[in-house]
Design a protein around this motif. Structure first.
Motif, PDB file in Angstrom:
ATOM      1  N   THR A  32     -64.178  -8.162  18.290  1.00 48.83           N
ATOM      2  CA  THR A  32     -63.374  -7.033  17.826  1.00 48.83           C
ATOM      3  C   THR A  32     -61.911  -7.384  17.613  1.00 48.83           C
ATOM      4  N   HIS A  33     -61.534  -8.648  17.876  1.00 43.55           N
ATOM      5  CA  HIS A  33     -60.142  -9.022  17.679  1.00 43.55           C
ATOM      6  C   HIS A  33     -60.047 -10.521  17.434  1.00 43.55           C
ATOM      7  N   ALA A  34     -58.885 -10.944  16.981  1.00 49.98           N
ATOM      8  CA  ALA A  34     -58.623 -12.361  16.754  1.00 49.98           C
ATOM      9  C   ALA A  34     -57.262 -12.683  17.358  1.00 49.98           C
ATOM     10  N   THR A  58     -56.113  -6.976  16.280  1.00 48.49           N
ATOM     11  CA  THR A  58     -57.421  -6.336  16.241  1.00 48.49           C
ATOM     12  C   THR A  58     -57.928  -6.259  14.812  1.00 48.49           C
ATOM     13  N   TYR A  59     -59.238  -6.242  14.683  1.00 49.89           N
ATOM     14  CA  TYR A  59     -59.830  -6.076  13.361  1.00 49.89           C
ATOM     15  C   TYR A  59     -59.516  -4.691  12.789  1.00 49.89           C
ATOM     16  N   PHE A  65     -56.492  -5.062  10.821  1.00 53.58           N
ATOM     17  CA  PHE A  65     -56.799  -5.710   9.551  1.00 53.58           C
ATOM     18  C   PHE A  65     -57.381  -4.695   8.564  1.00 53.58           C
ATOM     19  N   ALA A  66     -58.321  -3.889   9.035  1.00 54.03           N
ATOM     20  CA  ALA A  66     -58.957  -2.887   8.179  1.00 54.03           C
ATOM     21  C   ALA A  66     -57.933  -1.885   7.669  1.00 54.03           C
ATOM     22  N   GLN A  67     -56.971  -1.528   8.518  1.00 52.47           N
ATOM     23  CA  GLN A  67     -55.927  -0.601   8.105  1.00 52.47           C
ATOM     24  C   GLN A  67     -55.100  -1.184   6.958  1.00 52.47           C
ATOM     25  N   GLU A  68     -54.783  -2.481   7.050  1.00 57.02           N
ATOM     26  CA  GLU A  68     -54.034  -3.135   5.985  1.00 57.02           C
ATOM     27  C   GLU A  68     -54.843  -3.192   4.695  1.00 57.02           C
ATOM     28  N   ILE A  69     -56.152  -3.475   4.814  1.00 58.28           N
ATOM     29  CA  ILE A  69     -57.018  -3.510   3.633  1.00 58.28           C
ATOM     30  C   ILE A  69     -57.088  -2.133   2.982  1.00 58.28           C
ATOM     31  N   ARG A 123     -59.376   6.358  18.525  1.00 55.09           N
ATOM     32  CA  ARG A 123     -57.958   6.418  18.869  1.00 55.09           C
ATOM     33  C   ARG A 123     -57.061   6.151  17.676  1.00 55.09           C
ATOM     34  N   GLY A 124     -57.537   5.374  16.704  1.00 53.68           N
ATOM     35  CA  GLY A 124     -56.725   5.046  15.542  1.00 53.68           C
ATOM     36  C   GLY A 124     -56.893   6.048  14.421  1.00 53.68           C
TER      37      GLY A 124
END
Length: 301
Positions: A19-21, A29-30, A33-37, A142-143
């Motif tokens: 779930t994270h890098a 967190t991924y 990343f998804a939020q940026e995409i 939460r996000g």
């Protein structure tokens, strides 16, 4: 690599493995990343991705016994705040486990009454056992966008099973009524004087978006029915001291030390929680000033 699809008006970003890098010394967190995409997609395609309201969807699935979905664990918050973490530590649903545990101490309360409290509370995360699919999912709410972690229990890891689970969530969403804003407005207008209403709770309770909940509360504030309140956001910290709602950010301590000795920069926007207190219609702000607007409050979400 992320994978994005459009199915039943659902946009999905999929990451394999964890779930994270870790990039250098920073943990990313991924979900970030998804939020940026999502922001790139919105910018390039000039469209707006609306958050998937996952909490009421899971409530619908849990109520339908034919779905074979059980909530094993959940982290929830109540209307005014206060967090509870509940784990059945078995294949039994969390409400039944709690009811049985209370019964052992002589406190009699039905599992259905506990489930009703769950439906009326804000969920931060829910762990679901899909009995027919033999898979476990952990949903974080939460996000801005919900995040689902798939735990391959006895099922074979396949993308088709992921799509099947997401399709079930998407179909359940169609059963959510469209009168959420109207019901939320009526609830706020009839709430007892002194009641503190948190935007997250309004969002999940009435199945509306976060922006809609905040806008509605701001409208009620402008009409003299509510007043903005602030306190320190302690979701990620253990703190046994008092954390009251206050009328001004200046009343919040500049810094705080949690129970584990970690410092909290209390007045940073991301460390401030915003709510709205129901007041008498004729009551005015003591300073006679507008204390907040939608743009200024977004930084405290």
């Amino acid at each position: 690599m992320p994978r994005s699809i459009r199915a039943r008006n659902l946009c999905q970003f999929t990451f394999r493995d964890f779930t994270h890098a870790v990039i250098g010394k920073d943990r990313q967190t991924y979900a970030s990343f998804a939020q940026e995409i999502a922001q790139i997609i919105e910018s390039q395609l000039t469209l707006k991705l609306q958050p998937f309201r996952l909490k009421p969807v899971t409530d619908i699935l849990l109520e339908d016994k034919e779905q074979g979905v059980v909530d094993l664990r959940r982290t929830l918050r109540f209307k005014r705040g206060g967090k509870m973490e509940l784990d059945s530590e078995s294949d039994e649903d969390a409400a039944s486990a709690l009811a049985q545990g209370l019964a052992n101490t002589g406190i009699k309360i039905s599992a259905e009454a506990i489930r009703s409290a769950f439906r009326s509370s804000e969920a931060q995360s829910v762990v679901l056992l899909w009995q027919k699919q033999q898979i476990i999912t952990r949903a974080s709410m939460r996000g801005l966008f919900p995040e689902i972690l798939f735990v391959w229990n006895e099922a074979e890891p396949t993308l088709s099973l992921i799509d099947d689970i997401l399709a079930r969530l998407s179909r359940a969403r169609t059963y959510i009524g469209s009168d959420g804003i109207r019901d939320a407005r009526e609830y706020i207008s009839k709430a007892p004087v002194g009641e503190v209403l948190r935007p997250y709770w309004i969002e999940q309770r009435f199945a509306i978006t976060r922006d809609q909940a905040l806008q509605l509360l701001l409208e009620m504030s402008a009409s003299g029915l509510c007043r903005v309140k602030f306190r320190i956001k302690l979701e990620d910290h253990r703190y046994s001291g008092l954390n009251p709602w206050v009328s001004s950010i200046s009343e919040i301590p500049l810094a705080l030390i949690d129970d584990e000795g970690h410092p909290i920069e209390s007045r940073r926007p991301e460390h401030i929680e915003v709510a709205f207190q129901r007041i008498e219609k004729e009551e005015k702000d003591p300073d006679g000033l507008v204390t907040a607007d939608e743009n200024s409050l977004r930084g405290h979400e």
